[in-house]
Design an enzyme around this catalytic site. Structure first.
Site, mmCIF file in Angstrom:
data_model
loop_
_atom_site.group_PDB
_atom_site.id
_atom_site.type_symbol
_atom_site.label_atom_id
_atom_site.label_comp_id
_atom_site.label_asym_id
_atom_site.label_seq_id
_atom_site.Cartn_x
_atom_site.Cartn_y
_atom_site.Cartn_z
ATOM 1 C CG HIS A 113 -1.900 1.152 1.166
ATOM 2 N ND1 HIS A 113 -2.361 1.785 2.295
ATOM 3 C CD2 HIS A 113 -2.471 1.803 0.124
ATOM 4 C CE1 HIS A 113 -3.184 2.759 1.949
ATOM 5 N NE2 HIS A 113 -3.268 2.790 0.642
ATOM 6 C CG HIS A 148 6.246 -0.310 17.249
ATOM 7 N ND1 HIS A 148 6.894 -1.510 17.150
ATOM 8 C CD2 HIS A 148 5.283 -0.487 18.200
ATOM 9 C CE1 HIS A 148 6.359 -2.367 17.997
ATOM 10 N NE2 HIS A 148 5.379 -1.775 18.641
ATOM 11 C CB SER A 187 15.595 -9.813 14.931
ATOM 12 O OG SER A 187 16.250 -10.019 16.170
ATOM 13 C CB SER A 203 -3.930 2.060 21.330
ATOM 14 O OG SER A 203 -4.651 1.628 20.192
ATOM 15 C CD GLU A 237 6.897 -1.919 21.647
ATOM 16 O OE1 GLU A 237 5.770 -1.380 21.649
ATOM 17 O OE2 GLU A 237 7.105 -3.075 21.236
ATOM 18 C CE1 TYR A 284 10.464 -3.752 20.610
ATOM 19 C CE2 TYR A 284 10.605 -6.143 20.517
ATOM 20 C CZ TYR A 284 9.878 -4.988 20.774
ATOM 21 O OH TYR A 284 8.574 -5.071 21.192
ATOM 22 C CE1 TYR A 342 4.525 -2.538 24.826
ATOM 23 C CE2 TYR A 342 5.420 -4.585 23.935
ATOM 24 C CZ TYR A 342 4.549 -3.510 23.840
ATOM 25 O OH TYR A 342 3.715 -3.400 22.762
ATOM 26 C CG ASP A 398 5.346 0.827 -5.520
ATOM 27 O OD1 ASP A 398 5.898 1.846 -5.041
ATOM 28 O OD2 ASP A 398 5.985 -0.207 -5.799
ATOM 29 C CG ASP A 417 1.758 8.383 -5.022
ATOM 30 O OD1 ASP A 417 1.987 9.403 -4.350
ATOM 31 O OD2 ASP A 417 2.333 8.120 -6.102
#
Length: 702
Positions: A75, A135, A144, A294, A473, A506, A509, A637, A639
């Site tokens: 997308h 993220h 990773s 969120s 995070e 990474y 959390y 592709d 846009d």
């Protein structure tokens, strides 16, 4: 508008300086320095951008850990956006990168730094290069070196890793080559109506006396930098705002930069960014302490604004874009002062935490482990495993109890990959992680740990601004506490502070101790036990003190290098084929003769596998408008109004189809259009890869 206002502001200031210089000459008294004389608010600045879009088909996505979420098209493309900032004398410089990725593992940072040092020598290193991720949960995974983050991807994906590393490296090289004298304006403001706390019961377990110090249960502050050269031309913009990249759901299979990627796209489109040019305007929307934040503002964190995930992404991205424009248009403060940095690797497995950072008693961190509630998934994309729920603690599932054994045995039965690190094999860890019941003891993975234990901690200083780079995070309150700690050590009345989340490696959390005690998803995913945040505060206090006092800091232990320890359980492209009588690029379903604005023009081709050529810095499609005897490209592709969709005709078969959709914008010019597809196929006879092109019939947009 932005460019015009910035230039007017610069020309007005420059005019005052020239007038003052003339008066000082006439009166024989010293006048103020012009910008060319490199005062404190002049920096050497450069911005760069590069494509990091990985495999657009048949690679599992990084973020939701859903084995059903497999890439099937594009997308929007993913990009790395880099800024190099040096002081006026070019004695010190720092690099900040924001990349459209789900995480930023050590594997990527390590290789990027290696490539930089091969080109520039000791100019760039782990110490002054900060690489962060936005993220997004809508990008291909497998980049990773740690097993926990690759296991749902089915291993390490070298092609994806390489395009990410090379793209980040190239964005930094571009920024380096584009450096020129300029100024950095800074502004801060509140962005409402786009974020909610998805773990409110955990947040409200923090002390009431602490909560009452804040108006909101999420951090709504956006901090924006605007980079302007000494001619008044905008170079780029960089901001931080805490918001998860989960506007696109776990059911989406199209690569997307999610809300932050869309915000960057809108800003860059407004500034006529040319993605094929090595020097062009760059707009980065970087991540902050988003651990419990969120974008899905309705339905307990699972539904965003609008009728679907695309509308939700558009809304959250546009709100961030509009806020950044407003902040940059109204900025009156400029960064001024030195450029500096501190960095240290720290082994988090057994840190002795001083009483002042804990609860008045000396505490310790623990070897890494994940709790039962980790398996629930976050509120933005909960798992479908019924036996797990948030709030599972040792009080209900003590070590050795029938409940604990049955839960872990049942889970291992579902996912046997996790057998070697099952928590009930390691009773010595349970008391260290209390009240977390341990599902996975990732530190006990063999032959190598499944998650990192040595973490990079870093602070970048640009004038008044301190960028606190955390390799995890952080929740809202955890980020606030860390900033307060660094601020107290720095003791700078003009200081400004931001958390740069998911930076340099990474490690899941980080919550407050009180949030950890609730064992929601975020607490269960806090690797090093209940005193993890306290350890961060203590160690960052050391970095802040070293930075303030100008004293050196040792590098700390070197992280393990797992570059040559990777496995890939996926097969590559064997070969591509088309039905008898067809060619690659032949049309399966053509466009309609005409459309109205707001309609979706669709065409399907017989195609090749997108893994054959990732089209880096290029495109799988073009929407073209007839302009006299020429065709003008109006969309590609990356846009927002296009979708490139790939599928196999039959599972396991060698034939595939490519569908291109163009959601015709209301502002599209009326006229004659066509859609062109660019692809590559792998020949079964010689195993070589060949390009092909497919073109739709022309159609009218009314």
């Amino acid at each position: 508008m932005i460019r015009r206002m910035l230039r007017k502001k610069f020309l007005f200031t420059k005019g005052l300086l020239i007038l003052a210089l003339l008066l000082s000459t006439i009166l024989s008294v010293p006048g103020p320095s012009a910008y060319a004389d490199t005062p404190d608010d002049v920096y050497n600045i450069g911005a760069g951008i590069y494509d990091i879009t990985g495999d657009a088909a048949e690679v599992r996505m990084m973020g939701y850990a859903s084995t059903d979420q497999i890439t099937a098209g594009i997308h929007t493309r993913l990009r790395s956006r880099a800024f190099v900032i040096g002081d006026a004398a070019n004695t010190n410089r720092v690099v900040f990168v924001s990349a459209d990725l789900g995480i930023m593992p050590r594997s990527v940072t390590q290789k990027v730094v290696e490539k930089l040092q091969a080109k520039f020598g000791g100019l760039y290193s782990d110490r002054n290069v900060l690489v962060s991720s936005t993220h997004t949960h809508a990008g291909p995974g497998g980049y990773s070196h740690y097993a926990l983050y690759n296991i749902t991807i089915l291993g390490f994906i070298k092609e994806n890793f390489d395009v990410i590393v090379n793209g980040i490296y190239q964005s930094i090289v571009n920024a380096h080559n584009n450096m020129e004298p300029g100024h950095i304006a800074i502004n801060r403001g509140q962005l409402e109506g786009v974020s909610v706390n998805r773990s409110l019961d955990a947040y409200h377990n923090n002390p009431a006396s602490e909560i009452q110090n804040y108006t909101d249960d999420v951090d709504k502050t956006m901090t924006s930098l605007n980079f302007i050269n000494t001619s008044g031309q905008p170079i780029g913009t960089l901001n931080w705002f805490a918001l998860h990249g989960t506007s696109m759901s776990k059911y989406n299979t199209l690569i997307s930069g999610d809300n932050k990627g869309y915000a960057s796209y809108l800003y860059e489109k407004s500034m006529n960014t040319d993605y094929s040019n090595t020097k062009t305007f760059v707009a980065a929307f970087a991540q902050s302490n988003e651990g419990d934040v969120s974008p899905n503002i309705y339905g307990n964190g699972v539904k965003g604004y609008g009728n679907n995930e695309f509308e939700s992404t558009e809304y959250a991205g546009r709100k961030q874009y509009e806020a950044a424009v407003q902040l940059n248009d109204t900025a009156t403060q400029y960064l001024s002062g030195s450029v500096d940095f501190r960095h240290q690797f720290v082994n988090f497995e057994n840190i002795s935490v001083a009483p002042e950072y804990a609860d008045g008693t000396e505490r310790h961190t623990a070897p890494a482990a994940m709790g039962y509630s980790f398996a629930t998934g976050a509120e933005d994309g909960p798992s479908d495993i019924a036996m797990f729920h948030e709030g599972m603690t040792q009080d209900d599932y003590p070590f050795g109890s029938a409940n604990a054994v049955s839960v872990t045995q049942a889970f291992i039965g579902i996912t046997p990959f996790f057998g070697p690190i099952v928590g009930t094999y390691y009773p010595e860890l349970w008391s260290l992680h209390y009240p977390k019941p341990i599902l996975f003891a990732t530190s006990k993975g063999q032959p190598y740990p499944w998650t990192p234990n040595v973490l990079p901690l870093q602070i970048l200083k640009i004038g008044q601004l301190r960028i606190i780079a955390v390799p995890a995070e952080f929740t809202t309150m955890a980020g606030r506490r860390l900033i307060n700690t660094v601020q107290s050590i720095t003791d700078d009345p003009d200081g400004l502070y931001v958390i740069a989340g998911l930076s340099n490696t990474y490690s899941d959390y980080v919550t407050t101790k009180e949030e950890y005690d609730t064992q929601n998803y975020e607490g269960a995913s806090t690797l090093f036990g209940p005193w993890t945040l306290a350890a961060y505060q203590q160690k960052f206090a050391d970095l802040a003190a070293s930075l303030k006092n100008g004293t050196p800091l040792d590098n700390g232990p070197t992280p393990i290098d797992l570059s040559n320890k990777q496995n890939n359980f996926q097969t590559g492209v064997v070969f591509d084929d088309v039905p008898i009588g067809k060619q690659f690029g032949s049309i399966v379903q053509n466009v309609e003769p005409s459309y109205n604005k707001g309609d979706v023009a669709t065409v399907t081709f017989w195609g090749g596998h997108p893994k054959n050529d990732l089209k880096t810095q290029s495109t799988f499609l073009e929407v073209q408008r007839k302009d006299g005897d020429k065709w003008t490209v109006v969309s590609r592709d990356w846009d927002w109004d296009t979708k490139y969709i790939w599928k196999r005709v039959t599972p396991g078969g060698t034939t595939s189809q490519v569908t291109i959709e163009w959601n015709i914008p209301q502002e599209a010019a009326s006229g004659t259009y066509r859609i062109v597809h660019y692809g590559n196929y792998k020949n079964g006879w010689d195993q070589k890869i060949y390009p092909y092109t497919g073109t739709s019939s022309t159609f009218i947009v009314n």
